[in-house]
Design a protein around this motif. Structure first.
Motif, PDB file in Angstrom:
ATOM      1  N   GLY A   1      29.951  54.779  55.925  1.00  0.00           N
ATOM      2  CA  GLY A   1      29.425  53.488  55.487  1.00  0.00           C
ATOM      3  C   GLY A   1      28.018  53.555  54.932  1.00  0.00           C
ATOM      4  N   ASP A   2      27.332  54.694  55.039  1.00  0.00           N
ATOM      5  CA  ASP A   2      25.977  54.840  54.522  1.00  0.00           C
ATOM      6  C   ASP A   2      25.937  55.200  53.042  1.00  0.00           C
ATOM      7  OD1 ASP A   2      25.005  54.320  57.017  1.00  0.00           O
ATOM      8  OD2 ASP A   2      24.601  56.408  57.516  1.00  0.00           O
ATOM      9  N   ILE A   3      27.090  55.475  52.456  1.00  0.00           N
ATOM     10  CA  ILE A   3      27.128  55.883  51.062  1.00  0.00           C
ATOM     11  C   ILE A   3      26.916  54.663  50.178  1.00  0.00           C
ATOM     12  CG2 ILE A   3      28.565  56.901  49.264  1.00  0.00           C
ATOM     13  CD1 ILE A   3      30.120  58.280  51.448  1.00  0.00           C
ATOM     14  N   LYS A   4      26.096  54.809  49.147  1.00  0.00           N
ATOM     15  CA  LYS A   4      25.879  53.724  48.203  1.00  0.00           C
ATOM     16  C   LYS A   4      27.140  53.509  47.376  1.00  0.00           C
ATOM     17  CE  LYS A   4      20.994  54.655  47.727  1.00  0.00           C
ATOM     18  NZ  LYS A   4      19.932  55.107  46.834  1.00  0.00           N
ATOM     19  N   HIS A   5      27.365  52.265  46.989  1.00  0.00           N
ATOM     20  CA  HIS A   5      28.583  51.907  46.256  1.00  0.00           C
ATOM     21  C   HIS A   5      28.736  52.722  44.967  1.00  0.00           C
ATOM     22  CE1 HIS A   5      31.971  49.494  45.054  1.00  0.00           C
ATOM     23  NE2 HIS A   5      31.392  49.307  43.876  1.00  0.00           N
ATOM     24  N   ASP A   6      27.635  52.994  44.267  1.00  0.00           N
ATOM     25  CA  ASP A   6      27.740  53.721  43.001  1.00  0.00           C
ATOM     26  C   ASP A   6      28.067  55.197  43.192  1.00  0.00           C
ATOM     27  OD1 ASP A   6      25.268  54.372  44.039  1.00  0.00           O
ATOM     28  OD2 ASP A   6      24.193  54.200  42.147  1.00  0.00           O
TER      29      ASP A   6
ATOM     30  N   LYS B   1      36.040  52.337  57.516  1.00  0.00           N
ATOM     31  CA  LYS B   1      34.803  51.991  58.211  1.00  0.00           C
ATOM     32  C   LYS B   1      34.248  53.264  58.830  1.00  0.00           C
ATOM     33  CE  LYS B   1      35.974  47.252  59.138  1.00  0.00           C
ATOM     34  NZ  LYS B   1      36.131  46.212  60.136  1.00  0.00           N
ATOM     35  N   ALA B   2      32.933  53.349  58.913  1.00  0.00           N
ATOM     36  CA  ALA B   2      32.291  54.556  59.415  1.00  0.00           C
ATOM     37  C   ALA B   2      32.569  54.782  60.891  1.00  0.00           C
ATOM     38  CB  ALA B   2      30.787  54.501  59.157  1.00  0.00           C
ATOM     39  N   VAL B   3      32.568  53.715  61.681  1.00  0.00           N
ATOM     40  CA  VAL B   3      32.754  53.855  63.128  1.00  0.00           C
ATOM     41  C   VAL B   3      33.723  52.784  63.611  1.00  0.00           C
ATOM     42  CG1 VAL B   3      31.626  53.814  65.391  1.00  0.00           C
ATOM     43  CG2 VAL B   3      30.395  54.716  63.402  1.00  0.00           C
ATOM     44  N   ARG B   4      34.683  53.207  64.404  1.00  0.00           N
ATOM     45  CA  ARG B   4      35.595  52.258  65.044  1.00  0.00           C
ATOM     46  C   ARG B   4      35.573  52.533  66.536  1.00  0.00           C
ATOM     47  NH1 ARG B   4      41.485  50.136  63.687  1.00  0.00           N
ATOM     48  NH2 ARG B   4      41.946  49.341  65.761  1.00  0.00           N
ATOM     49  N   VAL B   5      35.382  51.488  67.319  1.00  0.00           N
ATOM     50  CA  VAL B   5      35.322  51.608  68.778  1.00  0.00           C
ATOM     51  C   VAL B   5      36.353  50.666  69.383  1.00  0.00           C
ATOM     52  CG1 VAL B   5      33.880  51.334  70.831  1.00  0.00           C
ATOM     53  CG2 VAL B   5      32.862  52.153  68.687  1.00  0.00           C
ATOM     54  N   ASP B   6      37.168  51.191  70.271  1.00  0.00           N
ATOM     55  CA  ASP B   6      38.135  50.387  71.016  1.00  0.00           C
ATOM     56  C   ASP B   6      37.868  50.591  72.501  1.00  0.00           C
ATOM     57  OD1 ASP B   6      39.730  49.369  68.819  1.00  0.00           O
ATOM     58  OD2 ASP B   6      40.505  51.413  68.598  1.00  0.00           O
ATOM     59  N   VAL B   7      37.992  49.519  73.285  1.00  0.00           N
ATOM     60  CA  VAL B   7      37.817  49.596  74.727  1.00  0.00           C
ATOM     61  C   VAL B   7      39.068  49.038  75.386  1.00  0.00           C
ATOM     62  CG1 VAL B   7      36.430  48.894  76.714  1.00  0.00           C
ATOM     63  CG2 VAL B   7      35.324  49.294  74.499  1.00  0.00           C
ATOM     64  N   ASP B   8      39.641  49.819  76.281  1.00  0.00           N
ATOM     65  CA  ASP B   8      40.826  49.399  77.015  1.00  0.00           C
ATOM     66  C   ASP B   8      40.648  49.798  78.472  1.00  0.00           C
ATOM     67  OD1 ASP B   8      43.371  48.396  77.545  1.00  0.00           O
ATOM     68  OD2 ASP B   8      44.378  50.253  76.945  1.00  0.00           O
ATOM     69  N   ASP B   9      40.577  48.820  79.364  1.00  0.00           N
ATOM     70  CA  ASP B   9      40.375  49.069  80.795  1.00  0.00           C
ATOM     71  C   ASP B   9      39.140  49.929  81.059  1.00  0.00           C
ATOM     72  OD1 ASP B   9      42.600  47.568  81.604  1.00  0.00           O
ATOM     73  OD2 ASP B   9      43.943  49.288  81.359  1.00  0.00           O
ATOM     74  N   ASN B  10      38.021  49.584  80.414  1.00  0.00           N
ATOM     75  CA  ASN B  10      36.741  50.293  80.559  1.00  0.00           C
ATOM     76  C   ASN B  10      36.786  51.757  80.114  1.00  0.00           C
ATOM     77  OD1 ASN B  10      35.193  48.143  81.344  1.00  0.00           O
ATOM     78  ND2 ASN B  10      35.510  48.492  83.523  1.00  0.00           N
ATOM     79  N   VAL B  11      37.746  52.108  79.273  1.00  0.00           N
ATOM     80  CA  VAL B  11      37.807  53.435  78.672  1.00  0.00           C
ATOM     81  C   VAL B  11      37.601  53.249  77.170  1.00  0.00           C
ATOM     82  CG1 VAL B  11      39.207  55.485  78.267  1.00  0.00           C
ATOM     83  CG2 VAL B  11      39.335  54.317  80.463  1.00  0.00           C
ATOM     84  N   VAL B  12      36.635  53.974  76.638  1.00  0.00           N
ATOM     85  CA  VAL B  12      36.236  53.829  75.239  1.00  0.00           C
ATOM     86  C   VAL B  12      36.916  54.897  74.380  1.00  0.00           C
ATOM     87  CG1 VAL B  12      34.263  53.816  73.664  1.00  0.00           C
ATOM     88  CG2 VAL B  12      33.992  52.946  75.992  1.00  0.00           C
TER      89      VAL B  12
ATOM     90  N   SER C   1      33.771  58.455  60.954  1.00  0.00           N
ATOM     91  CA  SER C   1      33.968  59.096  59.652  1.00  0.00           C
ATOM     92  C   SER C   1      32.621  59.603  59.151  1.00  0.00           C
ATOM     93  CB  SER C   1      34.553  58.098  58.653  1.00  0.00           C
ATOM     94  OG  SER C   1      35.805  57.634  59.107  1.00  0.00           O
ATOM     95  N   LEU C   2      32.528  60.904  58.913  1.00  0.00           N
ATOM     96  CA  LEU C   2      31.262  61.535  58.563  1.00  0.00           C
ATOM     97  C   LEU C   2      31.307  62.212  57.194  1.00  0.00           C
ATOM     98  CD1 LEU C   2      30.564  63.425  61.917  1.00  0.00           C
ATOM     99  CD2 LEU C   2      29.695  61.183  61.232  1.00  0.00           C
ATOM    100  N   ILE C   3      30.150  62.236  56.556  1.00  0.00           N
ATOM    101  CA  ILE C   3      29.916  63.074  55.386  1.00  0.00           C
ATOM    102  C   ILE C   3      29.090  64.242  55.913  1.00  0.00           C
ATOM    103  CG2 ILE C   3      28.915  63.217  53.076  1.00  0.00           C
ATOM    104  CD1 ILE C   3      31.148  61.086  53.362  1.00  0.00           C
ATOM    105  N   VAL C   4      29.534  65.470  55.645  1.00  0.00           N
ATOM    106  CA  VAL C   4      28.886  66.633  56.263  1.00  0.00           C
ATOM    107  C   VAL C   4      28.365  67.620  55.226  1.00  0.00           C
ATOM    108  CG1 VAL C   4      30.282  66.420  58.350  1.00  0.00           C
ATOM    109  CG2 VAL C   4      31.042  67.923  56.523  1.00  0.00           C
ATOM    110  N   ASP C   5      27.456  68.458  55.676  1.00  0.00           N
ATOM    111  CA  ASP C   5      26.889  69.548  54.886  1.00  0.00           C
ATOM    112  C   ASP C   5      27.900  70.687  54.856  1.00  0.00           C
ATOM    113  OD1 ASP C   5      25.499  71.786  53.964  1.00  0.00           O
ATOM    114  OD2 ASP C   5      23.682  71.320  55.087  1.00  0.00           O
TER     115      ASP C   5
END
Length: 86
Positions: free
Chosen positions: A9-14, A26-37, A42-46
């Motif tokens: 999500g940090d990448i510029k639109h152009d 989306k860059a990060v998705r977090v789900d919580v179910d019964d206090n378990v995360v 999604s990363l852009i890497v060297d």
């Protein structure tokens, strides 16, 4: 983690060559179910850094950060390499 250039999500639109921004992940998705995360990141890497080591380090940092900040157990971390910068 060493070698992480950006979250998706940090990448510029152009800089995006996809047909439209609606198709982007989306860059990060977090789900919580019964206090378990569950986290998906999604990363852009060297491209000069070994991806298995980068993924392992990112995974450990994510788990440690979530557990220390929330006190919740992390059940699953999925690292998606969305792009490589050379």
């Amino acid at each position: 983690a060493r070698g992480v250039k950006a979250l998706l999500g940090d990448i510029k639109h152009d800089q995006i060559t996809h047909s439209g921004s609606k198709s982007l992940l989306k860059a990060v998705r977090v789900d919580v179910d019964d206090n378990v995360v569950s986290v998906k990141v999604s990363l852009i890497v060297d491209g000069t850094v070994p991806i298995p080591e980068l993924s392992q380090e990112a995974n450990e940092r994510i788990v440690n950060a979530i557990e220390s900040m929330t006190g919740m157990q992390v059940g699953d971390v999925k690292i998606l390499i969305a792009g490589v910068v050379i």
